[in-house]
Design a protein around this motif. Sequence first.
Motif, PDB file in Angstrom:
ATOM      1  N   ALA A  11       0.838  -1.209   0.000  1.00 18.63           N
ATOM      2  CA  ALA A  11       0.000   0.000   0.000  1.00 18.63           C
ATOM      3  C   ALA A  11       0.871   1.257   0.000  1.00 18.63           C
ATOM      4  O   ALA A  11       0.562   2.234  -0.693  1.00 18.63           O
ATOM      5  N   LEU A  12       1.947   1.251   0.760  1.00 15.01           N
ATOM      6  CA  LEU A  12       2.869   2.390   0.764  1.00 15.01           C
ATOM      7  C   LEU A  12       3.544   2.557  -0.595  1.00 15.01           C
ATOM      8  O   LEU A  12       3.740   3.680  -1.059  1.00 15.01           O
ATOM      9  N   SER A  13       3.874   1.448  -1.238  1.00 16.62           N
ATOM     10  CA  SER A  13       4.463   1.524  -2.578  1.00 16.62           C
ATOM     11  C   SER A  13       3.466   2.094  -3.577  1.00 16.62           C
ATOM     12  O   SER A  13       3.833   2.901  -4.447  1.00 16.62           O
ATOM     13  N   LEU A  14       2.228   1.717  -3.478  1.00 20.24           N
ATOM     14  CA  LEU A  14       1.193   2.253  -4.356  1.00 20.24           C
ATOM     15  C   LEU A  14       1.020   3.754  -4.142  1.00 20.24           C
ATOM     16  O   LEU A  14       0.934   4.523  -5.103  1.00 20.24           O
ATOM     17  N   TYR A  15       1.017   4.181  -2.888  1.00 13.50           N
ATOM     18  CA  TYR A  15       0.901   5.607  -2.593  1.00 13.50           C
ATOM     19  C   TYR A  15       2.132   6.369  -3.067  1.00 13.50           C
ATOM     20  O   TYR A  15       2.026   7.523  -3.476  1.00 13.50           O
ATOM     21  N   SER A  72       7.444  19.357  -0.694  1.00 16.89           N
ATOM     22  CA  SER A  72       6.669  18.489   0.185  1.00 16.89           C
ATOM     23  C   SER A  72       6.493  17.086  -0.382  1.00 16.89           C
ATOM     24  O   SER A  72       6.511  16.125   0.404  1.00 16.89           O
ATOM     25  N   PRO A  73       6.345  16.865  -1.708  1.00 21.37           N
ATOM     26  CA  PRO A  73       6.284  15.479  -2.185  1.00 21.37           C
ATOM     27  C   PRO A  73       7.568  14.695  -1.901  1.00 21.37           C
ATOM     28  O   PRO A  73       7.520  13.510  -1.588  1.00 21.37           O
ATOM     29  N   ILE A  74       8.707  15.368  -1.965  1.00 27.00           N
ATOM     30  CA  ILE A  74       9.969  14.686  -1.680  1.00 27.00           C
ATOM     31  C   ILE A  74      10.022  14.258  -0.215  1.00 27.00           C
ATOM     32  O   ILE A  74      10.464  13.155   0.110  1.00 27.00           O
ATOM     33  N   ILE A  79       9.457   9.892   3.885  1.00 26.11           N
ATOM     34  CA  ILE A  79       8.728   9.294   5.010  1.00 26.11           C
ATOM     35  C   ILE A  79       8.207   7.913   4.637  1.00 26.11           C
ATOM     36  O   ILE A  79       8.299   6.966   5.420  1.00 26.11           O
ATOM     37  N   ILE A  80       7.676   7.781   3.421  1.00 27.35           N
ATOM     38  CA  ILE A  80       7.194   6.476   2.964  1.00 27.35           C
ATOM     39  C   ILE A  80       8.346   5.481   2.883  1.00 27.35           C
ATOM     40  O   ILE A  80       8.203   4.326   3.303  1.00 27.35           O
ATOM     41  N   PHE A  81       9.482   5.924   2.371  1.00 26.30           N
ATOM     42  CA  PHE A  81      10.662   5.052   2.291  1.00 26.30           C
ATOM     43  C   PHE A  81      11.070   4.577   3.686  1.00 26.30           C
ATOM     44  O   PHE A  81      11.338   3.395   3.892  1.00 26.30           O
ATOM     45  N   PHE A  82      11.095   5.502   4.643  1.00 24.88           N
ATOM     46  CA  PHE A  82      11.447   5.133   6.014  1.00 24.88           C
ATOM     47  C   PHE A  82      10.447   4.128   6.585  1.00 24.88           C
ATOM     48  O   PHE A  82      10.840   3.141   7.215  1.00 24.88           O
ATOM     49  N   LEU A  83       9.147   4.378   6.377  1.00 28.98           N
ATOM     50  CA  LEU A  83       8.131   3.459   6.901  1.00 28.98           C
ATOM     51  C   LEU A  83       8.241   2.073   6.279  1.00 28.98           C
ATOM     52  O   LEU A  83       8.074   1.059   6.969  1.00 28.98           O
ATOM     53  N   GLN A  84       8.513   2.013   4.989  1.00 29.71           N
ATOM     54  CA  GLN A  84       8.679   0.713   4.346  1.00 29.71           C
ATOM     55  C   GLN A  84       9.846  -0.052   4.937  1.00 29.71           C
ATOM     56  O   GLN A  84       9.732  -1.238   5.241  1.00 29.71           O
ATOM     57  N   ARG A  85      10.968   0.616   5.096  1.00 30.50           N
ATOM     58  CA  ARG A  85      12.148  -0.055   5.657  1.00 30.50           C
ATOM     59  C   ARG A  85      11.929  -0.433   7.119  1.00 30.50           C
ATOM     60  O   ARG A  85      12.357  -1.492   7.560  1.00 30.50           O
ATOM     61  N   PHE A  86      11.253   0.433   7.846  1.00 27.16           N
ATOM     62  CA  PHE A  86      10.969   0.145   9.256  1.00 27.16           C
ATOM     63  C   PHE A  86      10.070  -1.078   9.381  1.00 27.16           C
ATOM     64  O   PHE A  86      10.309  -1.957  10.210  1.00 27.16           O
TER      65      PHE A  86
END
Length: 98
Positions: A11-15, A72-74, A79-86
């Motif tokens: 879901a994070l990858s899709l977003y 802001s998109p960057i 944040i999404i990258f961090f959440l995925q790795r976490f």
Amino acid sequence: MNALIDTLIYALSLYWWIIIASAIFSWLYAFNVVNSRNQFVSNIGNVLYRLTEPALRPIRRFMPDLGGVDISPIIVLLIIFFLQRFLDSTVRDILTGF
């Protein structure tokens, strides 16, 4: 539990891709590459705006004015990258018992 973590990562990858599409669309719209009066183009822009604005608005509120440059998109992508790795490393290791 792995299925839940994999679903969240997906879901994070899709977003992630939705945010990239929104940024590209905003550039195309700003430089008049796409016809803004076309109903289909307008609907795509509206959908992308509604999907990304809840995540981008809080970041834009705290960002200083950079003279027309919106980073802001960057920040959301980081944040999404961090959440995925976490989720993939730390949470999965905790739940599987290392």
